[in-house]
Structure formats: C-alpha cells, structure tokens
Design an enzyme around this catalytic site. Structure first.
Site, PDB file in Angstrom:
ATOM      1  N   GLU A 129     -62.660  82.600 -38.039  1.00 17.62           N
ATOM      2  CA  GLU A 129     -61.855  82.641 -39.268  1.00 17.62           C
ATOM      3  C   GLU A 129     -60.373  82.401 -38.964  1.00 17.62           C
ATOM      4  O   GLU A 129     -59.637  81.849 -39.778  1.00 17.62           O
ATOM      5  CB  GLU A 129     -62.069  83.977 -39.984  1.00 17.62           C
ATOM      6  CG  GLU A 129     -63.455  84.051 -40.654  1.00 17.62           C
ATOM      7  CD  GLU A 129     -63.888  85.444 -41.038  1.00 17.62           C
ATOM      8  OE1 GLU A 129     -63.705  86.361 -40.214  1.00 17.62           O
ATOM      9  OE2 GLU A 129     -64.416  85.641 -42.148  1.00 17.62           O
ATOM     10  N   GLU A 149     -71.974  87.816 -37.724  1.00 16.47           N
ATOM     11  CA  GLU A 149     -71.893  89.056 -38.498  1.00 16.47           C
ATOM     12  C   GLU A 149     -73.247  89.533 -39.018  1.00 16.47           C
ATOM     13  O   GLU A 149     -73.567  90.716 -38.973  1.00 16.47           O
ATOM     14  CB  GLU A 149     -70.928  88.897 -39.692  1.00 16.47           C
ATOM     15  CG  GLU A 149     -69.471  88.984 -39.337  1.00 16.47           C
ATOM     16  CD  GLU A 149     -68.873  87.663 -38.870  1.00 16.47           C
ATOM     17  OE1 GLU A 149     -69.632  86.737 -38.519  1.00 16.47           O
ATOM     18  OE2 GLU A 149     -67.632  87.565 -38.853  1.00 16.47           O
TER      19      GLU A 149
HETATM   20  N1  COA Z   1     -65.720  93.661 -30.304  1.00 13.27           N
HETATM   21  C1  COA Z   1     -65.556  94.516 -29.272  1.00 13.27           C
HETATM   22  N2  COA Z   1     -65.940  94.244 -28.017  1.00 13.27           N
HETATM   23  C2  COA Z   1     -66.498  93.057 -27.782  1.00 13.27           C
HETATM   24  C3  COA Z   1     -66.700  92.116 -28.804  1.00 13.27           C
HETATM   25  C4  COA Z   1     -66.279  92.448 -30.116  1.00 13.27           C
HETATM   26  N3  COA Z   1     -66.405  91.618 -31.144  1.00 13.27           N
HETATM   27  N4  COA Z   1     -67.299  91.022 -28.280  1.00 13.27           N
HETATM   28  C5  COA Z   1     -67.451  91.269 -26.982  1.00 13.27           C
HETATM   29  N5  COA Z   1     -66.982  92.497 -26.679  1.00 13.27           N
HETATM   30  C6  COA Z   1     -66.987  93.152 -25.375  1.00 13.27           C
HETATM   31  C7  COA Z   1     -68.361  93.670 -25.042  1.00 13.27           C
HETATM   32  O1  COA Z   1     -68.569  94.950 -25.621  1.00 13.27           O
HETATM   33  C8  COA Z   1     -68.318  93.710 -23.549  1.00 13.27           C
HETATM   34  O2  COA Z   1     -67.605  94.864 -23.119  1.00 13.27           O
HETATM   35  P1  COA Z   1     -68.170  95.747 -21.846  1.00 13.27           P
HETATM   36  O3  COA Z   1     -68.161  94.769 -20.697  1.00 13.27           O
HETATM   37  O4  COA Z   1     -67.137  96.798 -21.741  1.00 13.27           O
HETATM   38  O5  COA Z   1     -69.526  96.203 -22.229  1.00 13.27           O
HETATM   39  C9  COA Z   1     -67.456  92.498 -23.193  1.00 13.27           C
HETATM   40  O6  COA Z   1     -66.722  92.191 -24.370  1.00 13.27           O
HETATM   41  C10 COA Z   1     -68.255  91.280 -22.784  1.00 13.27           C
HETATM   42  O7  COA Z   1     -69.238  91.057 -23.776  1.00 13.27           O
HETATM   43  P2  COA Z   1     -70.795  90.926 -23.431  1.00 13.27           P
HETATM   44  O8  COA Z   1     -71.543  91.118 -24.703  1.00 13.27           O
HETATM   45  O9  COA Z   1     -71.157  91.778 -22.280  1.00 13.27           O
HETATM   46  O10 COA Z   1     -70.816  89.416 -22.971  1.00 13.27           O
HETATM   47  P3  COA Z   1     -71.982  88.351 -23.157  1.00 13.27           P
HETATM   48  O11 COA Z   1     -71.591  87.163 -22.364  1.00 13.27           O
HETATM   49  O12 COA Z   1     -73.317  88.944 -22.895  1.00 13.27           O
HETATM   50  O13 COA Z   1     -71.946  87.974 -24.718  1.00 13.27           O
HETATM   51  C11 COA Z   1     -70.891  87.448 -26.799  1.00 13.27           C
HETATM   52  C12 COA Z   1     -70.786  87.395 -25.271  1.00 13.27           C
HETATM   53  C13 COA Z   1     -69.577  86.963 -27.351  1.00 13.27           C
HETATM   54  C14 COA Z   1     -72.010  86.525 -27.266  1.00 13.27           C
HETATM   55  C15 COA Z   1     -71.198  88.890 -27.248  1.00 13.27           C
HETATM   56  O14 COA Z   1     -70.246  89.747 -26.646  1.00 13.27           O
HETATM   57  C16 COA Z   1     -71.119  89.104 -28.733  1.00 13.27           C
HETATM   58  O15 COA Z   1     -72.025  88.719 -29.455  1.00 13.27           O
HETATM   59  N6  COA Z   1     -70.049  89.760 -29.196  1.00 13.27           N
HETATM   60  C17 COA Z   1     -69.907  90.190 -30.573  1.00 13.27           C
HETATM   61  C18 COA Z   1     -69.539  89.012 -31.437  1.00 13.27           C
HETATM   62  C19 COA Z   1     -69.524  89.422 -32.889  1.00 13.27           C
HETATM   63  O16 COA Z   1     -70.458  89.996 -33.422  1.00 13.27           O
HETATM   64  N7  COA Z   1     -68.414  89.101 -33.570  1.00 13.27           N
HETATM   65  C20 COA Z   1     -68.248  89.340 -34.966  1.00 13.27           C
HETATM   66  C21 COA Z   1     -67.780  90.706 -35.190  1.00 13.27           C
HETATM   67  S1  COA Z   1     -67.648  91.008 -36.943  1.00 13.27           S
END
Ligand code: COA
Length: 275
Positions: A129, A149
C-alpha cells in the site's frame, strides 16, 4: 540535534550531487514492518523535505543492511498492539484507528515532489500500500508482492482496496486479496502496478539513475503532472481538463520553462534549477 536523529524507525540519506534524498525504512528484524510510528516518521521526514530546495526527488526503500530477509516492507507490524487510547473491542475506535493510519498514507501521497518506491524484497500488505502512494515504483526481479491479510483474517485497509482498484481491474484485485498469494515483480510489472522491473544486480544503479534524472528535472512541471494525474483519476473529465489548463498557465511562470525552451533552441542540454 540534527533532524535525522529524531527518527527511530527510518534513516535519511541525502545524495547532494544528485538533488535527491533517500528515506530508508530501518526495521530489519521485522522485515521493515510498519507501525504507526514508522509511517509518522516517513510522513514527517517528507514534510521537512518539501521545503528543502536541494531535494527535488525522494526515494523510499527498505534498509540494504537486512538481517533476515530482503524487504521493502512486510506490511503492518503484526506484533504491534496499537494505540493505547483506543479500545480494541470498540468498533468505532477500530475504525478511527484506520482513519489515523490512512492519514499517514495520504500525507505521503500528497508529497509534491517525485517519490520513488525502490523495492528489493518483500512488499506485502501495508508495504504494498505504501508503494501505491508513490509516483514511480522500481522493483528488483527477486521482489515479492502480495496482500496476505486474508490469511490472517484481516483486510487491506491502508487504502489497498481503493487505490489498487484504480490501477487494476476488479477481477485481479479480488484475486490478489481473496487468496493472499505472492506475486513476482515481473507479474506486477505486466499488470501495470509497478513502473520498472530490473535485474537484481542492476537495481541500485537503476534507482540512482532514475532519482538523479528526476532530481535534475523541471520540479514545478513534475509537481503539476503529478497532481493532474493523481486528481485526474478522481474528477470528471471536464474538470480535469480545466485543472490541466490552469496547471499549464501556472507552470508557464517557472524559470525552468524558459530554460528548457531556450536550451532546445540553442541546441544544448537544459540546466533546470527546480524553480
Ligand atoms: N509484522 C511483524 N513481524 C514480522 C512481519 C510483520 N508483518 N513480517 C515478518 N516479521 C518478522 C517475523 O515475525 C520474523 O521475526 P522472528 O525472526 O523474530 O521470528 C522475521 O520478521 C522474519 O520473518 P519470517 O516469517 O521468519 O520469514 P520468512 O522468510 O519465513 O517469511 C514473510 C517472510 C514475509 C513471507 C513472512 O514473514 C510473512 O508472511 N510476514 C507477514 C506478512 C503479512 O501478513 N503482512 C500483512 C500484515 S497486515
């Protein structure tokens, strides 16, 4: 204390020779996830750049010093409990919380100079966004986009449903938001959501080249083009055309118009001052 020191979630760099600044989202441990504070800092830093004559273009990006995964921003910070003055069980308060958050996106979108989103890594949810309120988006091939989301039971309300539908047809927007899948930069480029997709190795140079170009272009013309296009999507054609005519008249007073036309007639490169 210098202005930059006020910020905790972002860093600012100025590329003085090229008249542009870089806002770096600097929360690598959270893949640059966005809290209200992050958005407020971006909006505030842009406000100070608004009046800085030496800054004629801004690049918004994630930190290069990533600790976990490359990211522009992985969206809203899911670990953030929100504002203490709002009751999470009160629907009115929750709606107001989104109003507050959307205001930051609006402020960023209203920045009067060119704003480039430079995406190298994840641009998800609120991060995507953020790209939508920039003027130009440049993505490395390895970047990943999406609206996850729905997979968390939430909904892209930082302007996502409303701004994306103005870029894409509803079948594609709903496809993205109903399933929450990831998309490649090339796919997003094909759909017209991003402006440039570049090889990973070429990403930094390309961003610098485009920011330098915009930083030395006719800033007033860019301002008027930006506003005509942004508001043009929201108003009837007749009003839009009137807006364009008045914009043309306002721009004709710019020193850069004289310079641009003289340079053409004198067969030399123009030296725009942004005035
Ligand atoms: N908010 C807070 N923390 C986040 C985050 C978010 N939106 N996205 C990633 N992180 C953090 C994870 O909690 C993790 O922290 P940790 O190492 O302390 O556990 C770190 O970033 C790395 O993320 P991780 O999920 O372990 O990496 P990955 O390579 O397996 O996956 C993503 C990467 C981006 C696909 C996955 O982190 C994800 O789906 N994140 C959420 C995205 C999301 O839903 N965004 C919309 C929010 S409304």
């Amino acid at each position: 204390m210098s202005e930059e020191k006020r910020y905790e979630h972002i860093k600012i760099e100025k590329v003085a020779d090229s008249n542009y600044a870089v806002i770096i989202i600097n929360r690598p441990d959270k893949l640059n996830a966005l809290q209200n504070q992050t958005l407020r800092e971006i909006a505030e830093s842009l406000q100070s750049m608004d009046t800085d004559q030496d800054i004629r273009c801004v690049v918004l990006r994630g930190t290069k010093e990533f600790t976990k995964k490359r990211a522009f921003s992985a969206g809203a910070d899911l670990s953030d409990r929100g504002s203490g003055d709002l009751d999470p069980d009160n629907l009115r308060h929750q709606s107001h919380a989104m109003y507050r958050r959307q205001k930051y996106y609006d402020l960023i979108e209203e920045f009067p100079k060119p704003l480039i989103a430079a995406i190298d890594g994840y641009a998800l949810g609120g991060g995507f966004e953020l790209v939508l309120v920039c003027d130009i988006s440049i993505a490395s091939k390895r970047s990943i986009f999406g609206f996850p989301e729905i997979q968390r039971g939430i909904f892209p309300a930082n302007g996502g449903t409303q701004r994306l539908i103005r870029n894409l047809g509803k079948m594609r927007v709903k496809r993205m938001m109903f399933f929450g899948e990831h998309y490649t930069a090339e796919q997003m480029f094909e759909w017209g959501v991003i402006s440039f997709v570049v090889d990973d190795d070429n990403f930094e140079d390309f961003v610098h080249e485009r920011a330098t170009w915009l930083g030395s272009a006719a800033t007033n013309s860019l301002f008027l083009i930006k506003k005509s296009i942004d508001y043009g999507t929201q108003i009837p054609l007749r009003i839009g055309l009137q807006f364009e005519q008045m914009g043309y008249a306002i721009n004709s007073r710019s020193k850069d118009v004289t310079e641009g036309v003289s340079a053409f007639l004198e067969k030399r490169k123009p030296k725009f001052q942004g005035k």
